[in-house]
Design an enzyme around this catalytic site. Structure first.
Site, PDB file in Angstrom:
ATOM      1  N   ASP A   1     -28.826 -33.448  23.278  1.00 56.01           N
ATOM      2  CA  ASP A   1     -30.177 -33.999  23.144  1.00 56.01           C
ATOM      3  C   ASP A   1     -31.040 -33.205  22.179  1.00 56.01           C
ATOM      4  O   ASP A   1     -30.787 -32.031  21.902  1.00 56.01           O
ATOM      5  CB  ASP A   1     -30.879 -34.030  24.500  1.00 56.01           C
ATOM      6  CG  ASP A   1     -31.295 -32.637  24.951  1.00 56.01           C
ATOM      7  OD1 ASP A   1     -30.413 -31.762  25.064  1.00 56.01           O
ATOM      8  OD2 ASP A   1     -32.502 -32.401  25.161  1.00 56.01           O
TER       9      ASP A   1
ATOM     10  N   ASP B   1     -23.381 -21.734  22.062  1.00 59.12           N
ATOM     11  CA  ASP B   1     -24.339 -21.249  21.067  1.00 59.12           C
ATOM     12  C   ASP B   1     -24.495 -19.738  21.255  1.00 59.12           C
ATOM     13  O   ASP B   1     -23.690 -18.969  20.736  1.00 59.12           O
ATOM     14  CB  ASP B   1     -25.648 -22.033  21.228  1.00 59.12           C
ATOM     15  CG  ASP B   1     -26.711 -21.645  20.213  1.00 59.12           C
ATOM     16  OD1 ASP B   1     -26.386 -20.920  19.268  1.00 59.12           O
ATOM     17  OD2 ASP B   1     -27.878 -22.068  20.367  1.00 59.12           O
TER      18      ASP B   1
ATOM     19  N   ASP C   1     -20.724 -28.728  26.308  1.00 59.17           N
ATOM     20  CA  ASP C   1     -20.821 -29.382  24.999  1.00 59.17           C
ATOM     21  C   ASP C   1     -20.757 -28.385  23.852  1.00 59.17           C
ATOM     22  O   ASP C   1     -20.044 -28.575  22.887  1.00 59.17           O
ATOM     23  CB  ASP C   1     -22.144 -30.185  24.909  1.00 59.17           C
ATOM     24  CG  ASP C   1     -23.371 -29.303  25.151  1.00 59.17           C
ATOM     25  OD1 ASP C   1     -23.228 -28.237  25.772  1.00 59.17           O
ATOM     26  OD2 ASP C   1     -24.470 -29.686  24.721  1.00 59.17           O
TER      27      ASP C   1
ATOM     28  N   LYS D   1     -26.629 -31.987  31.442  1.00 59.25           N
ATOM     29  CA  LYS D   1     -26.249 -33.358  31.161  1.00 59.25           C
ATOM     30  C   LYS D   1     -25.453 -33.497  29.864  1.00 59.25           C
ATOM     31  O   LYS D   1     -24.856 -34.517  29.609  1.00 59.25           O
ATOM     32  CB  LYS D   1     -27.526 -34.215  31.032  1.00 59.25           C
ATOM     33  CG  LYS D   1     -28.363 -34.275  32.288  1.00 59.25           C
ATOM     34  CD  LYS D   1     -29.680 -35.042  32.032  1.00 59.25           C
ATOM     35  CE  LYS D   1     -30.764 -34.053  31.792  1.00 59.25           C
ATOM     36  NZ  LYS D   1     -32.126 -34.588  31.798  1.00 59.25           N
TER      37      LYS D   1
ATOM     38  N   LYS E   1     -20.778 -22.935  17.895  1.00 59.70           N
ATOM     39  CA  LYS E   1     -21.761 -22.728  16.829  1.00 59.70           C
ATOM     40  C   LYS E   1     -21.624 -21.332  16.216  1.00 59.70           C
ATOM     41  O   LYS E   1     -21.483 -20.354  16.950  1.00 59.70           O
ATOM     42  CB  LYS E   1     -23.170 -22.898  17.420  1.00 59.70           C
ATOM     43  CG  LYS E   1     -24.186 -23.354  16.397  1.00 59.70           C
ATOM     44  CD  LYS E   1     -25.595 -23.321  16.952  1.00 59.70           C
ATOM     45  CE  LYS E   1     -26.105 -24.701  17.310  1.00 59.70           C
ATOM     46  NZ  LYS E   1     -27.573 -24.718  17.491  1.00 59.70           N
TER      47      LYS E   1
ATOM     48  N   PHE F   1     -29.298 -27.068  14.372  1.00 58.37           N
ATOM     49  CA  PHE F   1     -29.463 -27.853  15.595  1.00 58.37           C
ATOM     50  C   PHE F   1     -28.686 -29.163  15.464  1.00 58.37           C
ATOM     51  O   PHE F   1     -28.798 -29.865  14.469  1.00 58.37           O
ATOM     52  CB  PHE F   1     -30.940 -28.136  15.874  1.00 58.37           C
ATOM     53  CG  PHE F   1     -31.155 -28.571  17.283  1.00 58.37           C
ATOM     54  CD1 PHE F   1     -31.245 -27.641  18.303  1.00 58.37           C
ATOM     55  CD2 PHE F   1     -31.216 -29.922  17.592  1.00 58.37           C
ATOM     56  CE1 PHE F   1     -31.407 -28.053  19.629  1.00 58.37           C
ATOM     57  CE2 PHE F   1     -31.375 -30.339  18.916  1.00 58.37           C
ATOM     58  CZ  PHE F   1     -31.469 -29.401  19.924  1.00 58.37           C
TER      59      PHE F   1
ATOM     60  N   ARG G   1     -29.096 -38.574  23.331  1.00 61.14           N
ATOM     61  CA  ARG G   1     -27.800 -38.298  23.969  1.00 61.14           C
ATOM     62  C   ARG G   1     -26.832 -39.468  23.801  1.00 61.14           C
ATOM     63  O   ARG G   1     -25.622 -39.312  23.857  1.00 61.14           O
ATOM     64  CB  ARG G   1     -27.974 -38.037  25.470  1.00 61.14           C
ATOM     65  CG  ARG G   1     -28.721 -36.766  25.799  1.00 61.14           C
ATOM     66  CD  ARG G   1     -28.626 -36.505  27.298  1.00 61.14           C
ATOM     67  NE  ARG G   1     -29.641 -35.574  27.759  1.00 61.14           N
ATOM     68  CZ  ARG G   1     -29.534 -34.253  27.705  1.00 61.14           C
ATOM     69  NH1 ARG G   1     -28.454 -33.695  27.223  1.00 61.14           N
ATOM     70  NH2 ARG G   1     -30.503 -33.481  28.161  1.00 61.14           N
TER      71      ARG G   1
END
Ligand code: IMP
Ligand code: MG
Length: 173
Positions: free
Chosen positions: A156, A100, A97, A40, A128, A149, A162
């Site tokens: 989220d 990582d 999104d 999402k 990241k 983070f 979100r």
């Protein structure tokens, strides 16, 4: 309560979104883009991006989740809807999104290749500066961020936040 520190404003994001959309429109000038979004968390990024992408444009989605509910610990990567996509001979733009460890995007990329698309490239909003678990790299990213983070703008923390317009880091309490 969590403490949020502003990292990237919606205005900064939109400036880069418009710029990358211009580049993509040029690159895919005579082609239909099939944008595969990873839900999402890429929801907000894609909803802004699609305002500036030319037609013909097709939007498809797959679901990915890799965090345990109510925790920052990883669990097994769970992918949904990938098997339903027919991407043969399509020009796929895979959007997520954040990159990582790289596990999610490299796994999805590998499985989309098996569907014999005409082309595939990957775009992520955030890259990241963390240890990677793969040699795979995204073709494009809009911002490089420290190994902290982040949340908001679709990302989220324990399934919340979100809806925030900007991107924040999770501060100390
Ligand atoms: P990767 O597989 O380690 O590259 O992580 C990919 C997924 O984990 C991303 O699609 C995000 O949804 C999620 N993720 C990784 N880092 C963060 C973060 O800092 N905040 C929120 N979600 C994250
Ligand atoms: Mg994600």
């Amino acid at each position: 309560m969590v403490k949020l520190d502003l990292l990237i404003s919606q205005k900064e994001i939109l400036t880069k979104v418009k710029k990358v959309a211009r580049e993509l429109n040029q690159e895919y000038k005579d082609k239909e883009i099939v944008l595969v979004m990873i839900m999402k968390s890429s929801l907000r990024f894609v909803s802004d991006l699609m305002n500036f992408l030319k037609e013909p444009l097709v939007i498809e989605y797959i679901g990915c989740s890799s965090f345990k509910k109510n925790s920052l610990k990883r669990k097994k990567l769970i992918i949904s809807n990938l098997q339903n996509l027919n991407l043969k001979d399509k020009h796929v733009l895979l959007v997520d999104d954040i990159f990582d460890t790289g596990v999610t995007l490299s796994y999805v990329h590998k499985n989309i290749i098996k569907k014999a698309p005409a082309s595939i490239q990957t775009l992520v909003l955030l890259y990241k500066k963390s240890d990677k678990k793969t040699n795979f790299q995204p073709d494009r990213f809009l911002f490089e961020v420290d190994d902290k983070f982040v949340l908001g703008y679709g990302l989220d923390y324990k399934e919340n936040y979100r809806g925030l317009k900007h991107i924040y880091t999770l501060g100390e309490k």
